[in-house]
Motif scaffolding. Structure first.
Motif, PDB file in Angstrom:
ATOM      1  N   ALA A 191       0.838  -1.202   0.000  1.00  0.00           N
ATOM      2  CA  ALA A 191       0.000   0.000   0.000  1.00  0.00           C
ATOM      3  C   ALA A 191       0.870   1.248   0.000  1.00  0.00           C
ATOM      4  O   ALA A 191       0.568   2.227  -0.694  1.00  0.00           O
ATOM      5  CB  ALA A 191      -0.928  -0.010   1.218  1.00  0.00           C
ATOM      6  N   HIS A 213       2.373   2.345  -3.338  1.00  0.00           N
ATOM      7  CA  HIS A 213       1.489   2.986  -4.307  1.00  0.00           C
ATOM      8  C   HIS A 213       0.657   4.071  -3.629  1.00  0.00           C
ATOM      9  O   HIS A 213      -0.511   4.244  -3.937  1.00  0.00           O
ATOM     10  CB  HIS A 213       0.589   1.949  -4.983  1.00  0.00           C
ATOM     11  CG  HIS A 213       1.352   0.945  -5.778  1.00  0.00           C
ATOM     12  ND1 HIS A 213       1.963  -0.139  -5.200  1.00  0.00           N
ATOM     13  CD2 HIS A 213       1.634   0.889  -7.104  1.00  0.00           C
ATOM     14  CE1 HIS A 213       2.576  -0.841  -6.140  1.00  0.00           C
ATOM     15  NE2 HIS A 213       2.401  -0.241  -7.300  1.00  0.00           N
ATOM     16  N   SER A 214       1.309   4.785  -2.715  1.00  0.00           N
ATOM     17  CA  SER A 214       0.593   5.839  -1.985  1.00  0.00           C
ATOM     18  C   SER A 214       1.310   7.172  -2.068  1.00  0.00           C
ATOM     19  O   SER A 214       1.229   7.978  -1.161  1.00  0.00           O
ATOM     20  CB  SER A 214       0.447   5.427  -0.511  1.00  0.00           C
ATOM     21  OG  SER A 214       1.725   5.296   0.081  1.00  0.00           O
ATOM     22  N   HIS A 231      -0.366  -4.339 -11.964  1.00  0.00           N
ATOM     23  CA  HIS A 231      -0.322  -2.887 -11.863  1.00  0.00           C
ATOM     24  C   HIS A 231      -1.442  -2.279 -12.703  1.00  0.00           C
ATOM     25  O   HIS A 231      -1.617  -2.623 -13.873  1.00  0.00           O
ATOM     26  CB  HIS A 231       1.038  -2.363 -12.315  1.00  0.00           C
ATOM     27  CG  HIS A 231       2.159  -2.852 -11.463  1.00  0.00           C
ATOM     28  ND1 HIS A 231       2.613  -2.150 -10.356  1.00  0.00           N
ATOM     29  CD2 HIS A 231       2.907  -3.981 -11.520  1.00  0.00           C
ATOM     30  CE1 HIS A 231       3.599  -2.831  -9.780  1.00  0.00           C
ATOM     31  NE2 HIS A 231       3.788  -3.943 -10.468  1.00  0.00           N
ATOM     32  N   ASP A 288      -4.269   3.252 -11.477  1.00  0.00           N
ATOM     33  CA  ASP A 288      -4.306   4.028 -10.240  1.00  0.00           C
ATOM     34  C   ASP A 288      -3.904   3.208  -9.018  1.00  0.00           C
ATOM     35  O   ASP A 288      -4.314   3.502  -7.902  1.00  0.00           O
ATOM     36  CB  ASP A 288      -5.704   4.613 -10.024  1.00  0.00           C
ATOM     37  CG  ASP A 288      -6.767   3.530  -9.905  1.00  0.00           C
ATOM     38  OD1 ASP A 288      -6.473   2.376 -10.276  1.00  0.00           O
ATOM     39  OD2 ASP A 288      -7.881   3.826  -9.439  1.00  0.00           O
ATOM     40  N   GLY A 289      -3.073   2.189  -9.203  1.00  0.00           N
ATOM     41  CA  GLY A 289      -2.618   1.411  -8.067  1.00  0.00           C
ATOM     42  C   GLY A 289      -2.191   0.012  -8.466  1.00  0.00           C
ATOM     43  O   GLY A 289      -1.613  -0.198  -9.530  1.00  0.00           O
ATOM     44  N   PHE A 341      -5.502  -1.830  -4.352  1.00  0.00           N
ATOM     45  CA  PHE A 341      -4.889  -0.727  -3.628  1.00  0.00           C
ATOM     46  C   PHE A 341      -4.827   0.480  -4.553  1.00  0.00           C
ATOM     47  O   PHE A 341      -4.193   0.425  -5.602  1.00  0.00           O
ATOM     48  CB  PHE A 341      -3.469  -1.087  -3.172  1.00  0.00           C
ATOM     49  CG  PHE A 341      -3.424  -2.039  -2.007  1.00  0.00           C
ATOM     50  CD1 PHE A 341      -4.551  -2.283  -1.248  1.00  0.00           C
ATOM     51  CD2 PHE A 341      -2.254  -2.690  -1.668  1.00  0.00           C
ATOM     52  CE1 PHE A 341      -4.528  -3.151  -0.178  1.00  0.00           C
ATOM     53  CE2 PHE A 341      -2.205  -3.562  -0.598  1.00  0.00           C
ATOM     54  CZ  PHE A 341      -3.344  -3.790   0.156  1.00  0.00           C
ATOM     55  N   THR A 342      -5.486   1.561  -4.168  1.00  0.00           N
ATOM     56  CA  THR A 342      -5.500   2.760  -4.994  1.00  0.00           C
ATOM     57  C   THR A 342      -4.415   3.734  -4.557  1.00  0.00           C
ATOM     58  O   THR A 342      -4.001   3.745  -3.396  1.00  0.00           O
ATOM     59  CB  THR A 342      -6.866   3.466  -4.910  1.00  0.00           C
ATOM     60  OG1 THR A 342      -7.156   3.756  -3.538  1.00  0.00           O
ATOM     61  CG2 THR A 342      -7.958   2.580  -5.476  1.00  0.00           C
ATOM     62  N   THR A 343      -3.963   4.545  -5.489  1.00  0.00           N
ATOM     63  CA  THR A 343      -2.956   5.555  -5.190  1.00  0.00           C
ATOM     64  C   THR A 343      -3.581   6.663  -4.358  1.00  0.00           C
ATOM     65  O   THR A 343      -4.638   7.193  -4.683  1.00  0.00           O
ATOM     66  CB  THR A 343      -2.386   6.143  -6.483  1.00  0.00           C
ATOM     67  OG1 THR A 343      -1.837   5.086  -7.272  1.00  0.00           O
ATOM     68  CG2 THR A 343      -1.306   7.161  -6.183  1.00  0.00           C
ATOM     69  N   THR A 344      -2.937   7.015  -3.269  1.00  0.00           N
ATOM     70  CA  THR A 344      -3.434   8.071  -2.389  1.00  0.00           C
ATOM     71  C   THR A 344      -2.263   8.752  -1.712  1.00  0.00           C
ATOM     72  O   THR A 344      -1.215   8.134  -1.483  1.00  0.00           O
ATOM     73  CB  THR A 344      -4.398   7.512  -1.326  1.00  0.00           C
ATOM     74  OG1 THR A 344      -4.792   8.562  -0.447  1.00  0.00           O
ATOM     75  CG2 THR A 344      -3.739   6.425  -0.507  1.00  0.00           C
ATOM     76  N   ASN A 402      -6.956   2.259   1.884  1.00  0.00           N
ATOM     77  CA  ASN A 402      -6.732   0.883   1.426  1.00  0.00           C
ATOM     78  C   ASN A 402      -6.778  -0.066   2.613  1.00  0.00           C
ATOM     79  O   ASN A 402      -6.096   0.161   3.627  1.00  0.00           O
ATOM     80  CB  ASN A 402      -5.368   0.769   0.729  1.00  0.00           C
ATOM     81  CG  ASN A 402      -5.309   1.582  -0.550  1.00  0.00           C
ATOM     82  OD1 ASN A 402      -6.202   1.511  -1.379  1.00  0.00           O
ATOM     83  ND2 ASN A 402      -4.256   2.381  -0.699  1.00  0.00           N
TER      84      ASN A 402
END
Length: 417
Positions: free
Chosen positions: A57, A60-61, A134, A137-138, A242-245, A278
């Motif tokens: 997480a 990709h954050s 991949h 956005d994550g 898992f999204t990018t944040t 996430n």
């Protein structure tokens, strides 16, 4: 001559089933060893799945981490380590090396390679049955091949799918049902299903329930297991997204189902924790004591969730990551929320005194907050009881358990609180 050793040959495969390489390993026959003579240690530290999810997480954050997979060809038994900008979670001989500085990663790998022979398996895409894909956005984590193999093993690969892993009317007991002949099959399948929980929090409650009858499985329990397999058959393409944040807030949800076990009337604890939106930690557990009220059961669950959140804060600090604000735990029981910060209500909760003081201490020192969430928004509800298809779909979507094609944004409930 029996020398206590044996060669084991295996075919290592890619996620699509094609052969990756031929593997041979010389192993010790453990059943021939004697404690204190042939071996001394019986425990080998292994990284928690939660740690792996936290690292992925973070990668990709917005932390600009780079993940690569290494394999130690011999001798590596260490737990996860952090070295400068490089983080090294280890699972047996598979190592996920990640960091935000390529030079530090290279130096770390070079130093490790001087002590252990390493093999570079390239960017992280498949490890221990978990597929890593991949997205725009994550990343997307799934265990499709592992589930396919499990369904074939159980002769359920052609079974009709089901919308949920357990019906709302299910009420399993150790005294209702007939004995089965293939108890070993039950234990084998349920044991394999526990590994699927790594990327599928939506089946956590159902798996926990059938695990409670491993000692003496009955036909009703096996029927429940087959229902789980039919659900996996219909949702094989699902996984954890898992999204990018940029935000790295820790948000937990705590819930309990009071006195629902028909055999001993103990309650069920359910929790989940999100890092930057996430889901990284979750679990279902039958409580060790019989609770005398709903509030008491909820407070036991709240203390358990607080323990997990405190551990995650400690893990993040070791990785030199600081959450942007204080961790928050949401509970749908107003009594448990009120007593967590109100010493006046102490006299009504003397029977849960240790949990009471643990949570209150964490609130007093500013490590976490406890708030009230409406029952309809209680994500942890999926970890405490069987739900209807509509509620189940709502909550597993909130956990970011989706298909490959679905691109979910940060959980809406978290934005509201």
């Amino acid at each position: 001559m029996n020398c206590g050793l044996q060669w084991v040959f295996r075919l290592k495969r890619h996620s699509d089933g094609t052969i990756a390489r031929y593997k041979g390993r010389l192993v010790v026959k453990g059943y021939l060893q004697e404690a204190g003579i042939d071996f001394h240690e019986t425990f080998s530290p292994v990284v928690k799945p939660t740690t792996i999810r936290v690292v992925l997480a973070l990668a990709h954050s917005g932390q600009n981490l780079v993940c690569r997979l290494k394999k130690a060809l011999y001798g590596l038994k260490q737990a996860p380590r952090a070295w400068g900008a490089a983080v090294c979670p280890c699972i047996r001989d598979d190592i996920i090396v990640t960091g935000n500085h390529q030079g530090s990663i290279d130096a770390f790998v070079t130093s490790l390679d001087t002590q252990f022979s390493l093999k570079d398996l390239g960017p992280l895409n498949y490890f221990l049955g978990v597929e890593v894909e991949h997205t725009t956005d994550g990343i997307f984590l799934s265990q499709r091949k592992y589930i396919q193999d499990l369904l074939k093993q159980a002769c359920m690969d052609q079974a009709k799918g089901s919308p949920t892993p357990m019906t709302t009317s299910t009420n399993l007991s150790q005294h209702v049902g007939s004995a089965i002949e293939n108890e070993s099959d039950y234990r084998s399948i349920v044991g394999a299903l526990q590994y699927v929980v790594i990327t599928r929090p939506d089946i956590t409650f159902a798996i926990n329930k059938v695990c409670q009858f491993m000692h003496r499985p009955l036909d009703q329990h096996f029927k429940a297991v087959k229902r789980i397999l039919r659900y996996l058959q219909s949702t094989m393409k699902y996984g954890l997204h898992f999204t990018t944040t940029i935000s790295l807030d820790l948000v937990g949800f705590s819930d309990a189902n009071w006195g629902t076990d028909v055999d001993d009337r103990r309650s069920t604890t359910g929790f989940c924790v999100f890092l930057g939106g996430n889901s990284v930690a979750w679990g279902t557990k039958k409580q060790h004591v019989v609770s005398r009220s709903t509030a008491e059961a909820e407070y036991h669950s709240l203390a358990h969730t607080a323990t997990e959140v405190v551990w995650l804060v400690s893990l993040l600090s070791k990785l030199h990551i600081a959450p942007s604000k204080k961790a928050t735990i949401w509970c749908d029981n107003s009594g448990a929320v009120a007593v967590s910060a109100n010493p006046v209500l102490h006299s009504k909760f003397k029977h849960v005194e240790l949990d009471l003081f643990f949570v209150r201490e964490k609130i007093t020192v500013g490590k976490l907050d406890v708030g009230h969430v409406p029952t309809q928004d209680q994500v942890a509800d999926i970890f405490t009881k069987p739900l209807s298809a509509s509620l189940f779909t709502k909550f597993h979507s909130s956990l970011n358990v989706v298909t490959r094609r679905e691109q979910k944004a940060v959980i809406k409930q978290l934005e509201a609180y």
